[in-house]
Scaffold this active site. Structure first.
Site, mmCIF file in Angstrom:
data_model
loop_
_atom_site.group_PDB
_atom_site.id
_atom_site.type_symbol
_atom_site.label_atom_id
_atom_site.label_comp_id
_atom_site.label_asym_id
_atom_site.label_seq_id
_atom_site.Cartn_x
_atom_site.Cartn_y
_atom_site.Cartn_z
ATOM 1 N N TYR A 141 0.822 -1.211 0.000
ATOM 2 C CA TYR A 141 0.000 0.000 0.000
ATOM 3 C C TYR A 141 0.859 1.267 0.000
ATOM 4 O O TYR A 141 0.653 2.165 -0.834
ATOM 5 C CB TYR A 141 -0.957 0.002 1.192
ATOM 6 C CG TYR A 141 -2.306 -0.624 0.921
ATOM 7 C CD1 TYR A 141 -2.478 -1.549 -0.111
ATOM 8 C CD2 TYR A 141 -3.426 -0.317 1.691
ATOM 9 C CE1 TYR A 141 -3.717 -2.136 -0.357
ATOM 10 C CE2 TYR A 141 -4.670 -0.891 1.452
ATOM 11 C CZ TYR A 141 -4.800 -1.805 0.428
ATOM 12 O OH TYR A 141 -6.021 -2.375 0.183
ATOM 13 N N GLU A 148 1.615 6.224 -7.070
ATOM 14 C CA GLU A 148 0.457 6.894 -7.664
ATOM 15 C C GLU A 148 0.552 8.409 -7.496
ATOM 16 O O GLU A 148 0.301 9.182 -8.435
ATOM 17 C CB GLU A 148 -0.831 6.379 -7.019
ATOM 18 C CG GLU A 148 -1.170 4.927 -7.350
ATOM 19 C CD GLU A 148 -2.352 4.410 -6.544
ATOM 20 O OE1 GLU A 148 -3.141 5.237 -6.062
ATOM 21 O OE2 GLU A 148 -2.478 3.179 -6.389
#
Length: 748
Positions: A141, A148
């Site tokens: 994550y 991102e």
């Protein structure tokens, strides 16, 4: 799984070859195809094909689509704003892409491997796969989200130069860079939400709470040697229906997927009971008899007997304590409903005419039935009914969230409380009663000798599941002494999750049955709450209202129903009526929610079976449908909480807070035990005994809703999520539409 594996292998080859600048050339289309296909996950979660929480699925899918189509695409395909002869992306930018894609690949490969094996048989999932499924996110994550964010923020020079995300090519005119900041801002609440949710799942899956040693009322041992709830439930429903329809009983026994197929058998048992009074009573008796004959009772010494034998016990180890409140009796007791609108948050304290006015609004809108509205208004207009100083109540699960304890205490009732032997619980009960005009009687481990404080609290209480026969014996001895021949209302409000709910309701049932036997049916009034998420015989007017609401549905709901209807979602609520054996027409409602599970359905069926039999014996039975209520236990389930947040878009649904439900359901119980006109009275004539459950129904709109309650939860949740994540969705849709429009302009 195949797609993500291919992408990962390609990344490895590219990195090994030493030229990362070919990344987008090699993986643009595979990544776009695979990631865009993830939109299907939202649909799968929406229709219940998979049990993925839609609260996590929606933001993950939309954010990834934005990264791929709106940020990676321009980053790797556009020219530099400062030097049109060179590509914008540097080698560093390609490493941002590799960082992001690699994290995605590992996460999806692990996830799909787990899902694939788990869907076949959970036992096929090896521990390493289980461990990675709920541990790899700890690393993946942060890596993925960092990648991102870097990919998105890298686009800032392009946006400032007027180059927007497109499906290819160099364009001018684009959304402001503000949209970039808005998109990045969504990560601030989004990442902690997803991370904490997965941490909770990790704890539950990898470090489950130890299973306590079986004690008290337990499911029986099956032929396989386990205490399977599935095998027992199938046998109970089959036994209930066998005397009326052998074929239906056989189908229940042969059901291969009980977890997701139980609802049709529950519905069938209700429909069969609707054929005649005899059928309803036969099904109820056979079902209860089977449960008592099959369930085990493990005694304190470890020995096991059947529950039917345990119920014969007449001895108990308890002493009795009584505490009386210090406040004087109210001159004119009045019920106040603390109404807070679930949708708007508007708060009002309702009483007298103000309460009558809003009740009439609920009736007009279809949130409650007309007879329910009249019952509540009768309680308001007859304040003497609210003086409970001469009334007696046994509350099984006294501090239950949906129980009437606080209302009864305020109205000066004489309460016999049964709850767990935990000092904190009894501190709350006793101190609350002391500051009232009520009284409370309770079981104790030692003789009551005017103990106070912690010394008293530690001696109070009992355990319904492990001491049910003893509690029943104590009640049989105590009620005649306390009530002195006056009627007593016995309410079962204990609630637990899963199979525990069946067991604790069996314990409550045992206590009720014992009191009916020992104190007499005419002196015992039963009280319970029905759920709107069940199947019922309903008034013709409610069925007609559901049809009218469907005809007048908003266009967006009609369009959505065209696509989701074949998938079992947004299906019409108004069912075709059935004929009784006497040729009478009876209307039905199917509100069963699969997500609540077969154990919940069996526990509610147990309550209804007892109600039908007790009323036939001469008991007054107050068992009204309560609305969908935002209790802590319900909204702790994120999916239920999300569905509640969007339920108001389906006329005439309304979700109520616990305080409202407690007050109105308490008023309905007062009406049932006070008014000779109430359907709760055994002298009130019904076409079928099962119709008692739809009388005075405060169903929150479930009966008259245009679509089945069971079929709108996912759509309601999606509406709620769209509201919560409106900024993210708006950014993604705006940028994507701009990109498509720009591409079309380029082609012109």
């Amino acid at each position: 799984l195949v797609g993500w594996s291919f992408i990962l292998m390609t990344i490895v080859k590219i990195v090994a070859a030493g030229d990362v600048t070919v990344l987008w050339k090699e993986l643009e289309m595979p990544l776009k195809y695979v990631q865009t296909a993830a939109v299907m996950e939202i649909l799968h979660a929406l229709i219940g094909l998979v049990r993925s929480p839609i609260s996590r699925t929606v933001p993950q899918v939309f954010s990834r689509l934005a990264i791929v189509w709106c940020f990676m695409d321009p980053m790797f395909t556009h020219k530099s704003p400062t030097n049109p002869k060179e590509m914008f992306a540097s080698e560093t930018h390609y490493w941002f892409g590799i960082m992001t894609m690699t994290a995605w690949c590992f996460a999806e490969i692990i996830r799909y491997t787990f899902y694939g094996l788990n869907s076949i048989d959970p036992k096929l999932v090896p521990f390493p796969v289980l461990f990675l499924r709920y541990s790899a996110f700890l690393i993946l994550y942060p890596i993925g989200v960092s990648g991102e964010i870097l990919c998105a923020y890298t686009n800032k020079p392009l946006l400032e130069a007027g180059q927007c995300a497109s499906l290819g090519g160099h364009v001018t005119s684009c959304p402001s860079v503000t949209w970039l900041y808005a998109f990045l801002a969504c990560y601030i609440p989004g990442l902690p939400f997803l991370y904490l949710a997965m941490l909770g799942e990790r704890k539950k899956r990898l470090y489950p709470k130890p299973v306590p040693k079986p004690a008290g009322i337990v499911f029986p041992i099956t032929k396989k040697g386990d205490r399977s709830t599935t095998a027992t439930a199938k046998e109970v429903f089959a036994a209930a229906m066998e005397g009326v329809d052998k074929e239906a009983a056989l189908k229940a026994r042969k059901e291969k997927n009980w977890r997701f197929g139980y609802n049709k058998h529950v519905m069938k048992s209700m429909v069969l009971g609707a054929k005649s009074e005899e059928a309803a009573l036969k099904i109820a008796k056979a079902g209860l008899d089977k449960m008592y004959a099959e369930f085990d009772f493990i005694k304190e010494d470890g020995s096991t007997i059947k529950l039917v034998e345990a119920a014969k016990n007449k001895k108990h180890p308890f002493h009795t304590g009584t505490i009386k409140g210090s406040r004087p009796k109210a001159a004119k007791p009045e019920i106040i409903v603390p109404y807070k609108c679930y949708n708007t948050g508007e708060y009002k304290e309702l009483k007298g005419q103000a309460l009558i006015d809003i009740v009439e609004q609920w009736v007009d809108w279809g949130t409650i039935e007309p007879d329910c509205g009249e019952a509540i208004k009768d309680v308001v207009r007859n304040p003497a009914w609210s003086d409970l100083s001469g009334q007696y109540f046994v509350i099984l699960g006294c501090t239950s969230a949906m129980g009437p304890f606080l209302l009864l205490k305020e109205l000066g009732a004489n309460i016999i409380a049964v709850d767990l032997d935990r000092p904190g619980i009894w501190k709350k009960i006793i101190e609350t009663v002391q500051d009232s005009s009520a009284s409370v009687t309770f079981p104790m481990k030692a003789k009551y000798a005017n103990q106070i404080g912690e010394e008293l609290y530690t001696l109070c209480g009992c355990n319904l599941m492990t001491q049910a026969p003893e509690i029943a014996a104590w009640l049989s001895d105590t009620v005649p002494v306390v009530c002195k021949g006056k009627p007593v209302t016995v309410g079962g409000y204990a609630y637990l999750d899963g199979e525990l709910h069946v067991r604790v309701n069996l314990a409550c049932d045992l206590c009720m049955a014992a009191l009916i036997s020992s104190y007499g049916a005419k002196n015992v009034r039963l009280a319970n709450l029905c759920t709107p998420t069940d199947c019922y015989l309903i008034p013709e007017a409610a069925n007609a209202a559901a049809r009218t609401n469907l005809e007048q549905a908003p266009v967006w709901q009609k369009v959505l129903a065209m696509f989701l209807g074949p998938l079992g979602r947004m299906t019409p609520n108004a069912l075709k009526p059935i004929k009784t054996d006497k040729g009478e027409t009876i209307h039905l409602m199917d509100g069963l929610v699969l997500a609540q599970g077969p154990n919940y359905a069996m526990a509610k069926r147990l309550q209804q079976w007892r109600a039908v039999l007790a009323r036939a014996e001469g008991c007054t039975v107050s068992i009204n449908i309560a609305p969908a209520t935002a209790t802590i236990s319900v909204v702790s389930n994120k999916q239920f909480a999300a569905a509640y947040g969007g339920m108001h878009v389906f006329k005439p649904m309304e979700i109520f807070y616990q305080e409202v439900s407690n007050a109105v359901m308490g008023m309905l119980m007062i009406y049932d035990i006070s008014s000779p006109k109430s359907a709760a009275q055994p002298t009130y004539k019904l076409t079928n005994p099962q119709q008692i459950f739809s009388q005075n129904a405060f169903h929150g709109g479930a009966m008259r809703c245009l679509y089945k309650f069971t079929s709108i939860g996912e759509v309601a949740a999606l509406v709620n999520y769209m509201s919560q994540y409106s900024i993210l969705i708006f950014v993604v849709v705006t940028v994507t539409m701009s990109a498509v429009a720009a591409r079309l302009v380029d082609k012109m």
